[in-house]
Design an enzyme around this catalytic site. Structure first.
Site, PDB file in Angstrom:
ATOM      1  N   ARG A  81       1.421  14.367  13.731  1.00  0.00           N
ATOM      2  CA  ARG A  81       1.828  14.203  12.331  1.00  0.00           C
ATOM      3  C   ARG A  81       1.745  15.478  11.480  1.00  0.00           C
ATOM      4  O   ARG A  81       0.942  15.572  10.536  1.00  0.00           O
ATOM      5  CB  ARG A  81       1.033  13.077  11.675  1.00  0.00           C
ATOM      6  N   ASP A 101       5.457   0.434  11.757  1.00  0.00           N
ATOM      7  CA  ASP A 101       4.233  -0.215  11.287  1.00  0.00           C
ATOM      8  C   ASP A 101       4.164  -1.698  11.668  1.00  0.00           C
ATOM      9  O   ASP A 101       3.164  -2.361  11.383  1.00  0.00           O
ATOM     10  CB  ASP A 101       4.089  -0.064   9.763  1.00  0.00           C
ATOM     11  N   ARG A 109      -8.364  -0.743   5.164  1.00  0.00           N
ATOM     12  CA  ARG A 109      -7.473   0.272   4.593  1.00  0.00           C
ATOM     13  C   ARG A 109      -6.142  -0.344   4.159  1.00  0.00           C
ATOM     14  O   ARG A 109      -5.478   0.191   3.281  1.00  0.00           O
ATOM     15  CB  ARG A 109      -7.183   1.366   5.631  1.00  0.00           C
ATOM     16  N   LYS A 132       0.839  -1.203   0.000  1.00  0.00           N
ATOM     17  CA  LYS A 132       0.000   0.000   0.000  1.00  0.00           C
ATOM     18  C   LYS A 132       0.876   1.255   0.000  1.00  0.00           C
ATOM     19  O   LYS A 132       0.646   2.184  -0.771  1.00  0.00           O
ATOM     20  CB  LYS A 132      -0.888  -0.016   1.255  1.00  0.00           C
ATOM     21  N   ASN A 133       1.890   1.269   0.849  1.00  0.00           N
ATOM     22  CA  ASN A 133       2.696   2.483   1.006  1.00  0.00           C
ATOM     23  C   ASN A 133       3.645   2.731  -0.159  1.00  0.00           C
ATOM     24  O   ASN A 133       4.271   3.783  -0.232  1.00  0.00           O
ATOM     25  CB  ASN A 133       3.489   2.436   2.323  1.00  0.00           C
ATOM     26  N   CYS A 186      -3.979  12.557  13.960  1.00  0.00           N
ATOM     27  CA  CYS A 186      -4.578  11.255  13.690  1.00  0.00           C
ATOM     28  C   CYS A 186      -4.370  10.390  14.919  1.00  0.00           C
ATOM     29  O   CYS A 186      -3.780  10.825  15.901  1.00  0.00           O
ATOM     30  CB  CYS A 186      -3.993  10.622  12.440  1.00  0.00           C
TER      31      CYS A 186
HETATM   32  C1  UD1 Z   1       4.739   6.780   6.323  1.00  0.00           C
HETATM   33  C2  UD1 Z   1       3.862   5.565   6.183  1.00  0.00           C
HETATM   34  C3  UD1 Z   1       3.372   5.092   7.544  1.00  0.00           C
HETATM   35  C4  UD1 Z   1       4.562   4.855   8.466  1.00  0.00           C
HETATM   36  C5  UD1 Z   1       5.458   6.085   8.496  1.00  0.00           C
HETATM   37  C6  UD1 Z   1       6.750   5.852   9.271  1.00  0.00           C
HETATM   38  C7  UD1 Z   1       2.844   5.909   4.006  1.00  0.00           C
HETATM   39  C8  UD1 Z   1       1.619   6.216   3.236  1.00  0.00           C
HETATM   40  N1  UD1 Z   1       2.716   5.921   5.346  1.00  0.00           N
HETATM   41  O1  UD1 Z   1       3.949   7.823   6.888  1.00  0.00           O
HETATM   42  O2  UD1 Z   1       2.633   3.888   7.370  1.00  0.00           O
HETATM   43  O3  UD1 Z   1       4.098   4.595   9.767  1.00  0.00           O
HETATM   44  O4  UD1 Z   1       5.840   6.467   7.161  1.00  0.00           O
HETATM   45  O5  UD1 Z   1       7.443   4.778   8.744  1.00  0.00           O
HETATM   46  O6  UD1 Z   1       3.886   5.616   3.464  1.00  0.00           O
HETATM   47  N2  UD1 Z   1       7.042  14.463  10.681  1.00  0.00           N
HETATM   48  C9  UD1 Z   1       7.110  15.795  11.018  1.00  0.00           C
HETATM   49  N3  UD1 Z   1       6.971  16.709  10.017  1.00  0.00           N
HETATM   50  C10 UD1 Z   1       6.766  16.362   8.723  1.00  0.00           C
HETATM   51  C11 UD1 Z   1       6.698  14.994   8.392  1.00  0.00           C
HETATM   52  C12 UD1 Z   1       6.840  14.068   9.397  1.00  0.00           C
HETATM   53  O7  UD1 Z   1       7.301  16.146  12.183  1.00  0.00           O
HETATM   54  O8  UD1 Z   1       6.652  17.247   7.859  1.00  0.00           O
HETATM   55  C13 UD1 Z   1       7.177  13.437  11.746  1.00  0.00           C
HETATM   56  C14 UD1 Z   1       5.910  12.604  11.919  1.00  0.00           C
HETATM   57  O9  UD1 Z   1       4.976  13.243  12.765  1.00  0.00           O
HETATM   58  C15 UD1 Z   1       6.472  11.332  12.523  1.00  0.00           C
HETATM   59  C16 UD1 Z   1       7.828  11.189  11.811  1.00  0.00           C
HETATM   60  O10 UD1 Z   1       8.150  12.492  11.332  1.00  0.00           O
HETATM   61  O11 UD1 Z   1       6.664  11.496  13.906  1.00  0.00           O
HETATM   62  C17 UD1 Z   1       7.869  10.218  10.666  1.00  0.00           C
HETATM   63  O12 UD1 Z   1       6.772  10.458   9.811  1.00  0.00           O
HETATM   64  P1  UD1 Z   1       6.803  10.152   8.242  1.00  0.00           P
HETATM   65  O13 UD1 Z   1       7.984   9.312   7.933  1.00  0.00           O
HETATM   66  O14 UD1 Z   1       6.641  11.429   7.519  1.00  0.00           O
HETATM   67  O15 UD1 Z   1       5.484   9.290   8.077  1.00  0.00           O
HETATM   68  P2  UD1 Z   1       4.476   9.324   6.852  1.00  0.00           P
HETATM   69  O16 UD1 Z   1       5.192   9.576   5.583  1.00  0.00           O
HETATM   70  O17 UD1 Z   1       3.306  10.183   7.204  1.00  0.00           O
END
Ligand code: UD1
Length: 421
Positions: free
Chosen positions: A124, A309, A401, A22-23, A119
């Site tokens: 996030r 995850d 999902r 999915k990701n 969420c």
């Molecule tokens: C993706 C995955 C999710 C997985 C996560 C971490 C997808 C669709 N989802 O989510 O399943 O759990 O990676 O492996 O691929 N952060 C910030 N600012 C930002 C972006 C992120 O502070 O602009 C923080 C987030 O709150 C979190 C951490 O960085 O604490 C990692 O998040 P991130 O790697 O961005 O996760 P996603 O891409 O949302």
């Protein structure tokens, strides 16, 4: 609302076909916004999140077609953009909708993307996505809950150091940079296999990306991207989940299409519990019949570290291990929502801040439970497979999902479970 009812206590035994990730599928779908030519995707999983992304892309002007008789084959064709807005209703349901931001900005010079809000697993924010785009010359304003991004002079290549490793920000910035003027160098990038998959897809479309899968990614901007055909990689989180289903039920499962190279450190941690995981010609076989598993500590980390995850599922596994396990969550601040539910099934878990000490018990007992996110929900299904008696997992829509054919896959291996309205 539907629930899944499980009669636990049976060792699983059988063969499961691993679905596509999915990701990985979500970002490559968003990449279709970057070209006026068709993007042909193979091996797209049948999931609620994929349908949400399809709806968003259709709204933006992407024609989405499926070939009859070829499940998982999807053609995405965005001849021209009809809108540059990712609306609140869709982003709220699926955070990965923010992956439209980079491509929209790169192709149209403008994007309105709703801020996702918090969420179930944490706040996030998307500040890193926005700061990276600003470094590339975008102007970012916030208006009525929306990010309004514009590029008065077009996107220009830039050097940007991400303050924290982020999968989504790496993907968004990589996509935006493919059409920027000049070269972009991103530092402290996420190294997840899904990033490599996206870069492979973009390169097949004519992008010039080097270093994906390392902390430093270089993107040389090009004038335009073309259509391409791309096959989505297998789902390492789904694979890991079924590995643990075999472990928690003291069974044996063959996982066809699994790729152990995508596991990172999780493979070693799973083996350290005593699970026997062997590669086969077309995937892997996992055997947990031999003995009760040992307690093993894990700390979640960006790839190649132990995936956040897989944390909830690993905690369920450790609930019935011999000995104790310290599980530390470093990626999300609120990702222990499954703990109170596991406690209701007889687990012994103490949470202190970002760590949970799990003391293994001989057996769990079935109970009605519910979870607030996808991986927490599946961890309760795993616990239910091991538990004596009946477990009812509520809020099944979370599972839809991210787990294609969950019930039928488990049933093939002898699990007794059904979905009831
Ligand atoms: C993706 C995955 C999710 C997985 C996560 C971490 C997808 C669709 N989802 O989510 O399943 O759990 O990676 O492996 O691929 N952060 C910030 N600012 C930002 C972006 C992120 O502070 O602009 C923080 C987030 O709150 C979190 C951490 O960085 O604490 C990692 O998040 P991130 O790697 O961005 O996760 P996603 O891409 O949302």
């Amino acid at each position: 609302m539907d629930k899944i009812v499980i009669e636990g206590g049976r060792p699983l035994d059988g063969r499961i076909e691993v679905s596509a990730a999915k990701n990985a599928a979500l970002p490559v779908m968003a990449a279709a916004l970057l070209t006026a030519e068709p993007l042909d995707l193979d091996n797209v999983p049948d999931l609620a999140d994929i349908s949400s992304m399809r709806r968003l892309l259709q709204l933006l002007g992407v024609d989405v077609t499926h070939k009859a008789g070829e499940p998982g084959h999807m053609v995405l064709h965005c001849r021209e953009l009809l809108s540059t807005t990712a609306p609140y209703d869709l982003v709220r349901k699926m955070r990965a909708s923010v992956l439209a931001l980079g491509p929209l900005l790169a192709r149209a010079g403008e994007a309105w993307v709703s801020l996702p809000g918090g969420c179930a697993i944490g706040t996030r924010p998307i500040d890193i996505h926005l700061a990276g785009l600003e470094a590339m010359g975008a102007k970012i304003d916030l208006d009525a809950g929306y990010v309004h991004a514009t590029t008065p002079r077009g996107l220009t290549g830039a050097e940007y150091l991400m303050p924290q490793v982020s999968v989504g920000a790496t993907e968004n910035l990589m996509m935006a940079a493919t059409l920027a003027r000049g070269t972009t160098v991103l530092h402290n990038c996420a190294r997840e296999p899904e990033i490599v998959d996206l870069a492979d897809c973009l390169n097949a479309m004519g992008a010039r990306i080097a270093g994906a899968g390392t902390a430093h990614v270089t993107i040389e901007g090009v004038e335009a991207l073309q259509g391409a055909r791309h096959r989505v990689i297998p789902d390492r989180i789904e694979t890991g989940t079924y590995v643990m289903a075999a472990g928690i039920s003291r069974g044996r499962i063959e996982l066809a299409g699994a790729d152990t190279r995508l596991f990172g450190d999780a493979l070693g941690r799973l083996r350290a519990t005593g699970l026997v995981i062997d590669e086969t010609e077309d995937g892997l076989v996992v055997d947990g019949r031999e003995r009760r598993l040992d307690g093993v500590d894990v700390m979640t980390q960006p790839f190649p570290g132990f995936a956040t995850d897989l944390q909830a599922q690993f905690m369920a596994l450790m609930c019935v291990a011999d000995g104790a396990a310290m599980i530390t969550e470093t990626i999300f601040e609120n990702r222990f929502m499954h703990v109170p539910e596991l406690l209701r099934m007889g687990a012994r878990i103490n949470v202190q801040g970002s760590s949970a000490l799990v003391r293994g018990v001989e057996g769990l007992k079935g109970a009605p439970v519910m979870a607030t996110d996808l991986r927490a929900s599946v961890s309760l299904v795993l616990a239910g497979l091991a538990a004596e008696g009946t477990t009812e997992v509520n809020r099944v829509y979370h599972l839809d999902r991210g787990y294609a054919g969950l019930e039928s896959k488990l049933r093939t291996c002898g699990a007794r479970l059904e979905r009831v309205a």
